[in-house]
Every structure is written in structure tokens, then in C-alpha cells.
Design a protein around this motif. Structure first.
Motif, PDB file in Angstrom:
ATOM      1  N   ILE A  10       0.859  -1.180   0.000  1.00 51.80           N
ATOM      2  CA  ILE A  10       0.000   0.000   0.000  1.00 51.80           C
ATOM      3  C   ILE A  10       0.897   1.231   0.000  1.00 51.80           C
ATOM      4  O   ILE A  10       1.943   1.249   0.658  1.00 51.80           O
ATOM      5  CB  ILE A  10      -0.958  -0.019   1.217  1.00 51.80           C
ATOM      6  N   SER A  11       0.502   2.234  -0.776  1.00 53.35           N
ATOM      7  CA  SER A  11       1.318   3.438  -0.866  1.00 53.35           C
ATOM      8  C   SER A  11       1.127   4.309   0.370  1.00 53.35           C
ATOM      9  O   SER A  11       0.197   4.103   1.157  1.00 53.35           O
ATOM     10  CB  SER A  11       0.943   4.240  -2.122  1.00 53.35           C
ATOM     11  N   LYS A  12       1.984   5.287   0.499  1.00 51.61           N
ATOM     12  CA  LYS A  12       1.887   6.207   1.636  1.00 51.61           C
ATOM     13  C   LYS A  12       0.561   6.958   1.625  1.00 51.61           C
ATOM     14  O   LYS A  12       0.039   7.338   2.668  1.00 51.61           O
ATOM     15  CB  LYS A  12       3.070   7.188   1.602  1.00 51.61           C
ATOM     16  N   SER A  13      -0.013   7.122   0.417  1.00 46.85           N
ATOM     17  CA  SER A  13      -1.290   7.821   0.299  1.00 46.85           C
ATOM     18  C   SER A  13      -2.484   6.876   0.393  1.00 46.85           C
ATOM     19  O   SER A  13      -3.625   7.305   0.248  1.00 46.85           O
ATOM     20  CB  SER A  13      -1.348   8.587  -1.029  1.00 46.85           C
ATOM     21  N   GLY A  14      -2.220   5.552   0.614  1.00 47.52           N
ATOM     22  CA  GLY A  14      -3.300   4.613   0.866  1.00 47.52           C
ATOM     23  C   GLY A  14      -3.819   3.849  -0.336  1.00 47.52           C
ATOM     24  O   GLY A  14      -4.888   3.227  -0.264  1.00 47.52           O
ATOM     25  N   ILE A  15      -3.087   3.856  -1.457  1.00 48.40           N
ATOM     26  CA  ILE A  15      -3.528   3.141  -2.657  1.00 48.40           C
ATOM     27  C   ILE A  15      -2.961   1.726  -2.638  1.00 48.40           C
ATOM     28  O   ILE A  15      -1.740   1.538  -2.603  1.00 48.40           O
ATOM     29  CB  ILE A  15      -3.069   3.864  -3.933  1.00 48.40           C
ATOM     30  N   PRO A  16      -3.832   0.689  -2.670  1.00 47.41           N
ATOM     31  CA  PRO A  16      -3.344  -0.699  -2.676  1.00 47.41           C
ATOM     32  C   PRO A  16      -2.652  -1.043  -3.991  1.00 47.41           C
ATOM     33  O   PRO A  16      -2.987  -0.496  -5.052  1.00 47.41           O
ATOM     34  CB  PRO A  16      -4.629  -1.525  -2.504  1.00 47.41           C
ATOM     35  N   ASN A  17      -1.708  -1.978  -3.912  1.00 46.57           N
ATOM     36  CA  ASN A  17      -0.988  -2.426  -5.099  1.00 46.57           C
ATOM     37  C   ASN A  17      -0.811  -3.939  -5.036  1.00 46.57           C
ATOM     38  O   ASN A  17      -0.605  -4.501  -3.957  1.00 46.57           O
ATOM     39  CB  ASN A  17       0.381  -1.733  -5.177  1.00 46.57           C
ATOM     40  N   LEU A  18      -0.903  -4.577  -6.187  1.00 50.93           N
ATOM     41  CA  LEU A  18      -0.657  -6.013  -6.304  1.00 50.93           C
ATOM     42  C   LEU A  18       0.294  -6.256  -7.456  1.00 50.93           C
ATOM     43  O   LEU A  18       0.128  -5.664  -8.535  1.00 50.93           O
ATOM     44  CB  LEU A  18      -1.959  -6.772  -6.595  1.00 50.93           C
TER      45      LEU A  18
ATOM     46  N   THR B 213       5.829  -1.599  -6.158  1.00 49.12           N
ATOM     47  CA  THR B 213       5.973  -2.492  -5.001  1.00 49.12           C
ATOM     48  C   THR B 213       7.175  -2.094  -4.150  1.00 49.12           C
ATOM     49  O   THR B 213       7.073  -1.967  -2.922  1.00 49.12           O
ATOM     50  CB  THR B 213       6.121  -3.946  -5.450  1.00 49.12           C
ATOM     51  N   THR B 214       8.309  -1.895  -4.788  1.00 52.05           N
ATOM     52  CA  THR B 214       9.530  -1.540  -4.062  1.00 52.05           C
ATOM     53  C   THR B 214       9.379  -0.201  -3.358  1.00 52.05           C
ATOM     54  O   THR B 214       9.723  -0.053  -2.176  1.00 52.05           O
ATOM     55  CB  THR B 214      10.731  -1.493  -5.019  1.00 52.05           C
ATOM     56  N   ARG B 215       8.848   0.787  -4.069  1.00 48.63           N
ATOM     57  CA  ARG B 215       8.684   2.116  -3.479  1.00 48.63           C
ATOM     58  C   ARG B 215       7.725   2.080  -2.284  1.00 48.63           C
ATOM     59  O   ARG B 215       7.968   2.714  -1.249  1.00 48.63           O
ATOM     60  CB  ARG B 215       8.189   3.111  -4.527  1.00 48.63           C
ATOM     61  N   ASN B 216       6.626   1.331  -2.429  1.00 46.71           N
ATOM     62  CA  ASN B 216       5.668   1.246  -1.320  1.00 46.71           C
ATOM     63  C   ASN B 216       6.295   0.617  -0.080  1.00 46.71           C
ATOM     64  O   ASN B 216       6.051   1.054   1.047  1.00 46.71           O
ATOM     65  CB  ASN B 216       4.445   0.430  -1.745  1.00 46.71           C
ATOM     66  N   ILE B 217       7.097  -0.426  -0.296  1.00 46.02           N
ATOM     67  CA  ILE B 217       7.744  -1.094   0.838  1.00 46.02           C
ATOM     68  C   ILE B 217       8.776  -0.174   1.486  1.00 46.02           C
ATOM     69  O   ILE B 217       8.911  -0.136   2.713  1.00 46.02           O
ATOM     70  CB  ILE B 217       8.377  -2.422   0.401  1.00 46.02           C
ATOM     71  N   GLU B 218       9.492   0.588   0.673  1.00 48.74           N
ATOM     72  CA  GLU B 218      10.449   1.556   1.235  1.00 48.74           C
ATOM     73  C   GLU B 218       9.718   2.593   2.096  1.00 48.74           C
ATOM     74  O   GLU B 218      10.232   3.022   3.132  1.00 48.74           O
ATOM     75  CB  GLU B 218      11.208   2.244   0.106  1.00 48.74           C
ATOM     76  N   GLU B 219       8.518   2.981   1.675  1.00 49.05           N
ATOM     77  CA  GLU B 219       7.772   4.013   2.386  1.00 49.05           C
ATOM     78  C   GLU B 219       7.115   3.501   3.667  1.00 49.05           C
ATOM     79  O   GLU B 219       7.073   4.202   4.676  1.00 49.05           O
ATOM     80  CB  GLU B 219       6.688   4.610   1.472  1.00 49.05           C
TER      81      GLU B 219
ATOM     82  N   ILE C 273      -3.602   3.392  -9.613  1.00 47.04           N
ATOM     83  CA  ILE C 273      -4.604   2.374  -9.930  1.00 47.04           C
ATOM     84  C   ILE C 273      -4.563   1.254  -8.889  1.00 47.04           C
ATOM     85  O   ILE C 273      -3.484   0.773  -8.517  1.00 47.04           O
ATOM     86  CB  ILE C 273      -4.359   1.770 -11.337  1.00 47.04           C
ATOM     87  N   ASP C 274      -5.733   0.833  -8.422  1.00 49.53           N
ATOM     88  CA  ASP C 274      -5.868  -0.257  -7.465  1.00 49.53           C
ATOM     89  C   ASP C 274      -6.010  -1.572  -8.228  1.00 49.53           C
ATOM     90  O   ASP C 274      -7.035  -1.820  -8.870  1.00 49.53           O
ATOM     91  CB  ASP C 274      -7.096   0.007  -6.589  1.00 49.53           C
ATOM     92  N   GLU C 275      -4.975  -2.421  -8.168  1.00 52.28           N
ATOM     93  CA  GLU C 275      -5.005  -3.681  -8.921  1.00 52.28           C
ATOM     94  C   GLU C 275      -6.052  -4.663  -8.397  1.00 52.28           C
ATOM     95  O   GLU C 275      -6.484  -5.548  -9.140  1.00 52.28           O
ATOM     96  CB  GLU C 275      -3.620  -4.348  -8.918  1.00 52.28           C
ATOM     97  N   PHE C 276      -6.453  -4.535  -7.152  1.00 52.75           N
ATOM     98  CA  PHE C 276      -7.546  -5.371  -6.656  1.00 52.75           C
ATOM     99  C   PHE C 276      -8.804  -5.123  -7.491  1.00 52.75           C
ATOM    100  O   PHE C 276      -9.470  -6.058  -7.937  1.00 52.75           O
ATOM    101  CB  PHE C 276      -7.838  -5.063  -5.183  1.00 52.75           C
ATOM    102  N   GLN C 277      -9.129  -3.857  -7.722  1.00 52.21           N
ATOM    103  CA  GLN C 277     -10.312  -3.518  -8.497  1.00 52.21           C
ATOM    104  C   GLN C 277     -10.167  -3.933  -9.951  1.00 52.21           C
ATOM    105  O   GLN C 277     -11.120  -4.385 -10.583  1.00 52.21           O
ATOM    106  CB  GLN C 277     -10.585  -2.011  -8.403  1.00 52.21           C
TER     107      GLN C 277
END
Length: 204
Positions: free
Chosen positions: A32-40, A72-78, A106-110
Motif C-alpha cells: 500500500i502506498s503512503k497515500s493509501g492506494i493498494p498495489n498487487l 511495489t519496491t517504493r511502497n515497501i520503502e515508504e 490504480i488499485d489492482e484489486f479492483q
């Protein structure tokens, strides 16, 4: 034939890499990004490292087009958190859709129809359809290489595991019912449900 990898283009090296190291398990990583957007996103550079502490690792490639890190990498760093969802025959087609390079907002879940469910100890969502989900906190990120073909090795400590009840028997995973899939090269995948056993030999 003898080949020196450093003499190859990154694409030719990648073909030998993916065509020789196989089958590779697939980690469907949710962040999940710092702004709350999920990623897959799926990663077949995935392995176990250590059972105690429970450490796993996966290696996202640097984008060859512009040398940037994947979302993915950026979200984990954050956030310092992620979830690894194990991929099976039942969900591999939808998992393949998550490999599309969607925009960061973009939310990949959706987009894929996979179902997000809350984690217990980390912020990123788990994938409901995956029968094994590992909540992880970041231990370290190591960088290897520069430019096209380089990657980051993300090392995480598993802080909680969720397992479908039907798969957990006598403290072990029921492999026959799990039906994991392995990544090969190109468009090829392998079903891992054709099992056989070999007893470890005793010292002579």
C-alpha cells in the motif's frame, strides 16, 4: 556451450536466467502506498531464506525502460510492510493480470477482481482467494547492478501467516490440495500438483 553472462545483453541474459532457474514459486505481493492506494504485483524471483526467524525474500527488477523502481519496491520503502500471497492453479489467471504495468494511482484489486481483506499486523491488504498469506515487515533491501537487468532484493520477516483450514494438517501444508503453480520462461507455467517422493538417503 560456454557462456560468460557479463558478455550478454540484459535481454539475452534474462532469457537464460528464466529458462534455467525453474520452476520458480510466485509471490503475489500486496503493498500500500503512503497515500493509501493498494498495489498487487507478481514476482517469481521469490524464495524462503530462514525458518527461525521466518525470513522470505523476493527480487523486483528495475524497470528497463527508464531505470525506475517498481511501485511495489517504493511502497515497501515508504511503509516497511508487505504481504506475500501464495499463487495456486485457481487464481493464476487473475494473478497474471496483475503483471500489467498499471499507473501508480490504480488499485489492482479492483482491476483484477481479486478480493482485499484486512491484515492483522501490517497495513497492506491480503488476497482472500490465496490460501496462504504471509504478513511481513521489512528487514532489508539490497540493490544489485545498475540499469536494465538490475534488481532490488527485498528481505522480509513474516510476522503472521494465514492458512486455509483445509490445507493445514498435523502442522504441515497439504501439498496435494494446495496446487501451487511455478513460473517457467516466457508464457510457460507449471502445475506442481503432480507429486512424487524421495526419501533422504542415510549416511553410508
Amino acid at each position: 556451450m560456454e557462456i560468460i553472462p557479463e558478455n550478454l545483453t540484459w535481454k539475452d541474459s534474462y532469457k537464460l536466467y528464466t529458462g534455467s532457474i525453474l520452476p520458480r514459486p510466485i509471490a503475489l505481493v500486496s503493498t500500500i502506498s503512503k497515500s493509501g492506494i493498494p498495489n498487487l504485483a507478481p514476482f517469481s524471483n521469490f524464495c524462503g531464506v530462514c525458518p527461525q526467524p521466518f525470513i522470505i525474500a523476493f527480487a523486483p527488477l528495475i524497470r528497463p525502460e527508464d531505470g525506475t523502481k517498481k511501485d511495489t519496491t517504493r511502497n515497501i520503502e515508504e511503509t516497511g510492510q508487505f504481504v506475500v500471497n501464495i499463487v495456486t492453479e485457481d487464481i493464476v489467471a487473475k494473478v497474471n493480470e496483475t503483471s500489467i504495468e498499471f499507473a501508480s494511482d490504480i488499485d489492482e484489486f479492483q482491476e483484477t477482481g481479486l478480493t482485499p481483506i484486512p491484515s492483522s499486523k501490517v497495513m497492506p491488504y491480503r488476497v482472500k482467494e490465496s490460501p496462504i498469506q504471509m504478513e511481513c515487515v521489512l528487514e532489508n533491501i539490497l540493490a544489485f547492478g545498475e540499469g536494465a537487468g538490475s534488481s532490488n532484493l527485498v528481505i522480509g520477516r513474516v510476522v503472521k501467516i494465514h492458512i486455509d483450514d483445509v490445507l493445514y494438517k498435523d502442522g504441515k501444508i497439504d501439498l496435494a490440495n494446495l496446487k501451487p503453480v511455478g513460473r517457467l520462461a516466457g508464457e510457460y507455467y507449471a502445475k506442481m500438483s503432480d507429486l512424487f517422493t524421495l526419501k533422504r538417503p542415510e549416511r553410508r
